[in-house]
Scaffold this active site. Sequence first.
Site, PDB file in Angstrom:
ATOM      1  N   LYS A 106       0.813  -1.124  -0.135  1.00 15.78           N
ATOM      2  CA  LYS A 106      -0.100  -0.033   0.052  1.00 15.78           C
ATOM      3  C   LYS A 106       0.834   1.176   0.016  1.00 15.78           C
ATOM      4  O   LYS A 106       0.775   2.242  -0.708  1.00 15.78           O
ATOM      5  CB  LYS A 106      -1.139  -0.029   1.133  1.00 15.78           C
ATOM      6  CG  LYS A 106      -1.633   1.129   1.153  1.00 15.78           C
ATOM      7  CD  LYS A 106      -2.974   1.207   2.621  1.00 15.78           C
ATOM      8  CE  LYS A 106      -3.912   0.375   2.421  1.00 15.78           C
ATOM      9  NZ  LYS A 106      -4.574   0.446   3.573  1.00 15.78           N
ATOM     10  N   GLU A 136      10.268  -5.153   4.162  1.00 16.87           N
ATOM     11  CA  GLU A 136      10.368  -6.419   3.683  1.00 16.87           C
ATOM     12  C   GLU A 136      10.040  -6.405   2.306  1.00 16.87           C
ATOM     13  O   GLU A 136      10.848  -6.814   1.421  1.00 16.87           O
ATOM     14  CB  GLU A 136       9.358  -7.473   4.406  1.00 16.87           C
ATOM     15  CG  GLU A 136       9.689  -7.501   5.910  1.00 16.87           C
ATOM     16  CD  GLU A 136       8.677  -6.801   6.703  1.00 16.87           C
ATOM     17  OE1 GLU A 136       9.154  -7.032   7.946  1.00 16.87           O
ATOM     18  OE2 GLU A 136       8.468  -5.835   6.096  1.00 16.87           O
ATOM     19  N   GLY A 171      -5.027  -4.054   4.940  1.00 19.16           N
ATOM     20  CA  GLY A 171      -4.312  -5.036   4.124  1.00 19.16           C
ATOM     21  C   GLY A 171      -4.971  -6.662   4.222  1.00 19.16           C
ATOM     22  O   GLY A 171      -4.964  -7.214   3.477  1.00 19.16           O
ATOM     23  N   ARG A 172      -5.169  -6.772   5.804  1.00 17.03           N
ATOM     24  CA  ARG A 172      -5.701  -8.327   5.964  1.00 17.03           C
ATOM     25  C   ARG A 172      -7.107  -8.580   5.166  1.00 17.03           C
ATOM     26  O   ARG A 172      -7.556  -9.545   5.511  1.00 17.03           O
ATOM     27  CB  ARG A 172      -5.518  -8.430   7.235  1.00 17.03           C
ATOM     28  CG  ARG A 172      -6.607  -7.600   8.296  1.00 17.03           C
ATOM     29  CD  ARG A 172      -5.991  -7.839   9.703  1.00 17.03           C
ATOM     30  NE  ARG A 172      -6.485  -6.773  10.778  1.00 17.03           N
ATOM     31  CZ  ARG A 172      -5.984  -5.630  11.055  1.00 17.03           C
ATOM     32  NH1 ARG A 172      -4.912  -5.133  10.350  1.00 17.03           N
ATOM     33  NH2 ARG A 172      -6.783  -4.672  11.977  1.00 17.03           N
ATOM     34  N   GLU A 232      -4.581  -9.792  14.467  1.00 15.98           N
ATOM     35  CA  GLU A 232      -4.140  -8.446  14.353  1.00 15.98           C
ATOM     36  C   GLU A 232      -5.207  -7.681  14.525  1.00 15.98           C
ATOM     37  O   GLU A 232      -5.061  -6.334  14.900  1.00 15.98           O
ATOM     38  CB  GLU A 232      -3.356  -8.423  12.842  1.00 15.98           C
ATOM     39  CG  GLU A 232      -3.074  -7.045  12.694  1.00 15.98           C
ATOM     40  CD  GLU A 232      -2.057  -7.131  11.345  1.00 15.98           C
ATOM     41  OE1 GLU A 232      -1.092  -7.295  11.436  1.00 15.98           O
ATOM     42  OE2 GLU A 232      -2.661  -6.329  10.406  1.00 15.98           O
ATOM     43  N   HIS A 274      -2.599 -36.712  14.787  1.00 16.06           N
ATOM     44  CA  HIS A 274      -1.464 -37.434  15.308  1.00 16.06           C
ATOM     45  C   HIS A 274      -0.655 -36.456  15.947  1.00 16.06           C
ATOM     46  O   HIS A 274       0.778 -36.906  15.991  1.00 16.06           O
ATOM     47  CB  HIS A 274      -0.747 -38.086  13.867  1.00 16.06           C
ATOM     48  CG  HIS A 274      -1.818 -39.158  13.315  1.00 16.06           C
ATOM     49  ND1 HIS A 274      -2.032 -40.335  13.901  1.00 16.06           N
ATOM     50  CD2 HIS A 274      -2.642 -38.979  12.429  1.00 16.06           C
ATOM     51  CE1 HIS A 274      -2.694 -41.110  13.113  1.00 16.06           C
ATOM     52  NE2 HIS A 274      -3.238 -40.167  12.311  1.00 16.06           N
ATOM     53  N   LYS A 310       8.344  -2.022  13.711  1.00 16.43           N
ATOM     54  CA  LYS A 310       8.786  -1.289  12.563  1.00 16.43           C
ATOM     55  C   LYS A 310       9.661  -0.228  12.859  1.00 16.43           C
ATOM     56  O   LYS A 310      10.585   0.189  12.163  1.00 16.43           O
ATOM     57  CB  LYS A 310       7.704  -0.988  11.555  1.00 16.43           C
ATOM     58  CG  LYS A 310       6.778  -2.165  10.987  1.00 16.43           C
ATOM     59  CD  LYS A 310       5.807  -1.473   9.852  1.00 16.43           C
ATOM     60  CE  LYS A 310       4.902  -2.615   9.488  1.00 16.43           C
ATOM     61  NZ  LYS A 310       4.025  -2.062   8.521  1.00 16.43           N
TER      62      LYS A 310
END
Length: 553
Positions: A210, A216, A271-272, A357, A388, A516
């Site tokens: 955005k 990153e 974003g999510r 978040e 398992h 950040k």
Amino acid sequence: MPNSPSLTQRPEWQRLEQLRQPLSGITMRTLFDGDPERASRYLVRAAGLTLDFSRNRLNDDILSALTDLADACGLEAKREALFSGARVNLTEQRPALHTALRAPTDSDPVRVEGEDVLPEVHATLDRMEQLVEDVQQGRKTGHTGKAFTDLVSIGIGGSFLGPKLATEALVPFHQGSLRCHFVANIDGTDIQRTLADLNPETTLFLVQSKSFRTQETRENSLVARHWLVDGLGDESATEGHFLAVTTNTEGAADFGIRVDNQFPMWDWVGGRYSLWSAIGLPIAFVIGMSRFRELLAGAHAMDEHFREAPSDRNLPVLMAMLSVWYNNFWGAQSHVVVPYDEYLRFLPEHLQQLDMESNGKRVQQDGSPVAVDTGPVLWGGVGANGQHAYHQLIHQGTRLIPADFIVPLRSHNPVASHHAALYANCLAQARAMMAGKTEAEAEQELLASGLSAEEARWLAPHKTIPGNRPCNLLTMDQLTPATLGALIALYEHRTFVQSVIWGIDCFDQWGVELGKQIGQHILPRLLEGAPEGTAGDSATDHMIDLFRRANGL
């Protein structure tokens, strides 16, 4: 604004406290035995999904009290504010209009600052469709004229988890030969391993950020550009090989991405919640735009159900209120999501960001502390594998861990009796959580197997399964773009409903921002040496020194 009166002082909350006490001595086995219609009464269908919530510590009085609490917390008005474009993200003074991204063309206008956003949303979808067709049909090619064979999507968080989930979940609907890869981690292994087997002539990059400043994503994009230019020997090659989804058109242009290769991202989409926008281009590239529109349609069907269905027949409301019930009244600190479908193996990762978040907050919307626990730890994995591993903790551990089991009725890969066995496993786990095995039943089984009475009495406690562990069972006819869209939207709205109860802002993420900020302070000290002063504490200073010495700096 926060709920008033205080949440725990509301009559509806106190009513639930009162109802919990007598139920604590009643097992779900007893509830089923006393109510032959329980399974059919606690069953709701919507948007291609079926929710069986009968295996919960629940009766009609509690269900009514839970929905009364939702009503008392103003769910109806806050839900309408969400859909209408009000500034529901108060700390950033923004709407949260992910629902507008999947609204049909004939929908009523959705206005932000007085302007209807739907025309731009649909214009963007049309641009996406043209791009996807051009790439799939070989009209848009790379710098040397060769057709693209691989797409590398570079993003992180919501720009990565949602698209990755959907592209993997919808493999049976992939068309064409374009292979999709995702790079998110700042660990150089991620980008280097992805690029190792690719051809610069036929690789298309999609930068998803955005702000176009996310560390990153920015660093991985620079590595990708350097690899491309080295491979093709021409700096201008980036123009034909890079796309971007961003609000920062100037930053993307400075990077070398032409404006006509950029797609918009809007401040009113978090974003999510963004896979429904151009952030979903990786999905569109591999399944085609007609299927992508089916994904949107499935999500919209769930939006409509969420807006219109009464609370006691409303999938997102029911799942949210059951989570509140266990989190705040029974002390459950985590919630497990278990898809019995290999294609949904990345669903828990996406839902972790969506839920934790959003609802990992400690203050209400006015800044005052919350009075109760907010979002539980959400985790999970594919069902048969988990049986398992961590299912042991669910069945016999000391913690209460509610579960969502998700399973399609029909498989895309009907190999022998595999899907019947998978479905049987899902039902067996749901029953085992609900019914368990009493010590007397365990002892009788051991006696029947030939053990002596003394041996059976000794071993029986170890084989006792308490049961009375709650779970929801979500089914669909088959995993398709539409049912996947409905499933993801269901969890989006579930997250929102919980935030309404707790009085928190589920659309900001200031806890993410702190890391950040500190990272920006530490990085130059790692690379350039320590300026005057400290990085903040002696432990951090010590680890910086270790890094610099290990790397010869």
